[in-house]
Design a protein around this motif. Structure first.
Motif, mmCIF file in Angstrom:
data_model
loop_
_atom_site.group_PDB
_atom_site.id
_atom_site.type_symbol
_atom_site.label_atom_id
_atom_site.label_comp_id
_atom_site.label_asym_id
_atom_site.label_seq_id
_atom_site.Cartn_x
_atom_site.Cartn_y
_atom_site.Cartn_z
ATOM 1 N N HIS A 128 3.929 6.060 9.674
ATOM 2 C CA HIS A 128 2.870 5.776 8.701
ATOM 3 C C HIS A 128 1.678 6.643 9.085
ATOM 4 C CE1 HIS A 128 0.397 3.711 5.812
ATOM 5 N NE2 HIS A 128 -0.502 3.475 6.751
ATOM 6 N N ASN A 168 -1.716 6.513 4.370
ATOM 7 C CA ASN A 168 -2.874 5.699 4.000
ATOM 8 C C ASN A 168 -3.799 6.484 3.068
ATOM 9 O OD1 ASN A 168 -2.504 3.302 5.703
ATOM 10 N ND2 ASN A 168 -4.733 3.183 5.662
ATOM 11 N N TRP A 171 -9.105 3.406 -1.686
ATOM 12 C CA TRP A 171 -8.851 2.528 -2.825
ATOM 13 C C TRP A 171 -8.858 3.272 -4.161
ATOM 14 C CZ3 TRP A 171 -12.426 1.595 -6.789
ATOM 15 C CH2 TRP A 171 -13.736 2.043 -6.566
ATOM 16 N N PHE A 194 0.071 3.877 0.896
ATOM 17 C CA PHE A 194 -0.559 2.575 1.127
ATOM 18 C C PHE A 194 -2.011 2.694 0.688
ATOM 19 C CE2 PHE A 194 -3.037 -0.421 3.610
ATOM 20 C CZ PHE A 194 -2.319 -1.600 3.451
ATOM 21 N N GLU A 196 -5.653 1.497 0.295
ATOM 22 C CA GLU A 196 -6.590 0.576 0.946
ATOM 23 C C GLU A 196 -7.452 -0.091 -0.121
ATOM 24 O OE1 GLU A 196 -8.704 3.169 3.517
ATOM 25 O OE2 GLU A 196 -7.043 3.444 4.908
ATOM 26 N N GLY A 239 -2.827 -2.499 -0.834
ATOM 27 C CA GLY A 239 -3.224 -3.156 0.412
ATOM 28 C C GLY A 239 -4.120 -4.361 0.161
ATOM 29 N N GLY A 332 0.777 -4.832 0.460
ATOM 30 C CA GLY A 332 0.673 -4.706 1.905
ATOM 31 C C GLY A 332 -0.390 -5.614 2.488
ATOM 32 N N MET A 334 -3.142 -6.267 5.596
ATOM 33 C CA MET A 334 -3.943 -5.789 6.698
ATOM 34 C C MET A 334 -4.737 -6.984 7.224
ATOM 35 S SD MET A 334 -5.078 -3.456 8.743
ATOM 36 C CE MET A 334 -4.642 -1.835 8.090
ATOM 37 N N LYS A 335 -4.348 -7.599 8.293
ATOM 38 C CA LYS A 335 -3.192 -7.377 9.114
ATOM 39 C C LYS A 335 -2.577 -8.719 9.458
ATOM 40 C CE LYS A 335 -6.341 -6.611 13.074
ATOM 41 N NZ LYS A 335 -6.571 -7.973 13.443
#
Length: 361
Positions: A128, A168, A171, A194, A196, A239, A332, A334-335
């Motif tokens: 990743h 990553n 957004w 992914f 954010e 995410g 996804g 976090m975390k």
């Protein structure tokens, strides 16, 4: 002088490659040899459930049947490795890329060598990629980053065809806060992006007022803009934060707004498991903001007002509807460690609610 340095680095790298070839692999320590093989079969679930595991020794109570990929940042404990593979869960290595890695082909190759070495040592299922520095569109490093990602993808897919490669991204693809990549080219090369869909406040400072880290409308707009750009929606993983931000209010207005220091807002990350314990002791209990579709709470510490904005099962469930609405590839977390996975009745209830909110029927 530069070409000599690159020649030396290339020689060192080639020597290390040869040493890796002749080194034997570690003996499988799982109960079955098959658990030490890379995951090759398709996921059990219709959508990817991507999760970050950044602490050791706190994994036993995860909801394993609901996860497809776990990102690890360091060496992998044998127990979590064997257990994850028994559930057909991929373990992928978080790989940071810096500006220094982009200097030339030799530094890129050196970084690639050590990444491959780590993945093979721990028999992981992919990587990743994470690039945090600011990057301007069209700059030299803008193109170098794309080139390095493609170089990693090309090598991994030849050497480890079943591996999963993700990246990553912020957004929004609209280059907020100067985090601008060649999103379309990178998405075409890798398996998953992914997104954010959190820490959005860092880019939206209107009014210097505490606000949600993951406002509903901004999340929807950001994901939609990736799709409009031409990114395959099935490669997008939304995410979700299992944490919030504790803001120190410079002033607390009568309408409930937490006014911040515009030049240097004071805030700290706070995990969901801490927030739920604080709620009963707060001044307000859980409150809800309709504009942002997010919960918040107010409390006092050292005679100063604090406001915490966070995500909970209700706000997460609302954003989870984007999975079908936008035909996303997954969701996804976090975390993982930010939710209490102990066996107390209250912790079990809270964890179950958070997991169920990720993939509503």
């Amino acid at each position: 002088m530069t070409w000599r340095l690159e020649s030396v680095l290339t020689l060192v790298i080639n020597t290390l490659w040869m040493q890796c070839i002749v080194m034997g692999k570690d003996v499988c320590k799982c109960k079955s040899q098959t658990l030490c093989e890379p995951i090759t079969s398709s996921h059990r679930l219709e959508v990817e459930v991507f999760a970050f595991h950044l602490e050791q020794n706190k994994w036993a109570q995860y909801h394993w049947s609901k996860i497809t990929t776990i990102v690890v940042s360091t060496g992998v404990e044998e127990e979590i490795y064997c257990l994850a593979h028994s559930y057909n869960i991929r373990l992928v290595l978080e790989v940071g890329i810096t500006v220094n890695h982009l200097r030339n082909d030799a530094t890129m190759q050196m970084r690639l060598f050590f990444v491959v070495q780590t993945v093979e040592k721990y028999k992981l299922d992919g990587i990743h990629l994470l690039f945090s520095p600011k990057l301007k569109k069209g700059s030299k490093h803008y193109h170098d980053l794309t080139r390095m990602v493609k170089k990693m993808v090309s090598y991994f897919h030849i050497k480890l065809p079943a591996c999963q490669i993700s990246f990553n991204v912020p957004w929004t693809p609209n280059c907020k806060n100067e985090r601008c990549f060649d999103f379309l080219a990178i998405s075409s090369a890798i398996d998953l992006l992914f997104v954010e869909s959190f820490n959005i406040y860092n880019d939206m400072r209107e009014g210097c007022i505490a606000t949600s880290t993951s406002p509903y409308q901004h999340v929807l707009t950001g994901l939609s803009d990736y799709i409009k750009l031409g990114v395959d929606s099935r490669k997008l993983v939304m995410g979700i934060p299992w944490y919030g931000y504790d803001y120190t209010c410079k002033r607390f207005s009568l309408d409930g707004a937490c006014e911040l220091n515009c030049s240097n807002p004071v805030k700290e990350s706070i995990p969901y498991k801490t927030i739920v314990k604080l709620l009963p002791r707060s001044l307000t209990g859980r409150l809800w903001n309709d504009d942002q579709s997010a919960p918040y709470v107010v409390y006092m510490r050292d005679k100063t007002y604090h406001q915490i904005w966070y995500d909970d099962p209700e706000s997460i469930s609302m954003k989870s509807t984007f999975l079908k609405k936008l035909k996303l590839g997954g969701i996804g977390v976090m975390k993982l460690n930010d939710v209490d996975h102990s066996r107390t009745s209250r912790a079990t209830l809270h964890a179950e609610e958070m997991w169920n909110a990720l993939c509503p029927p």
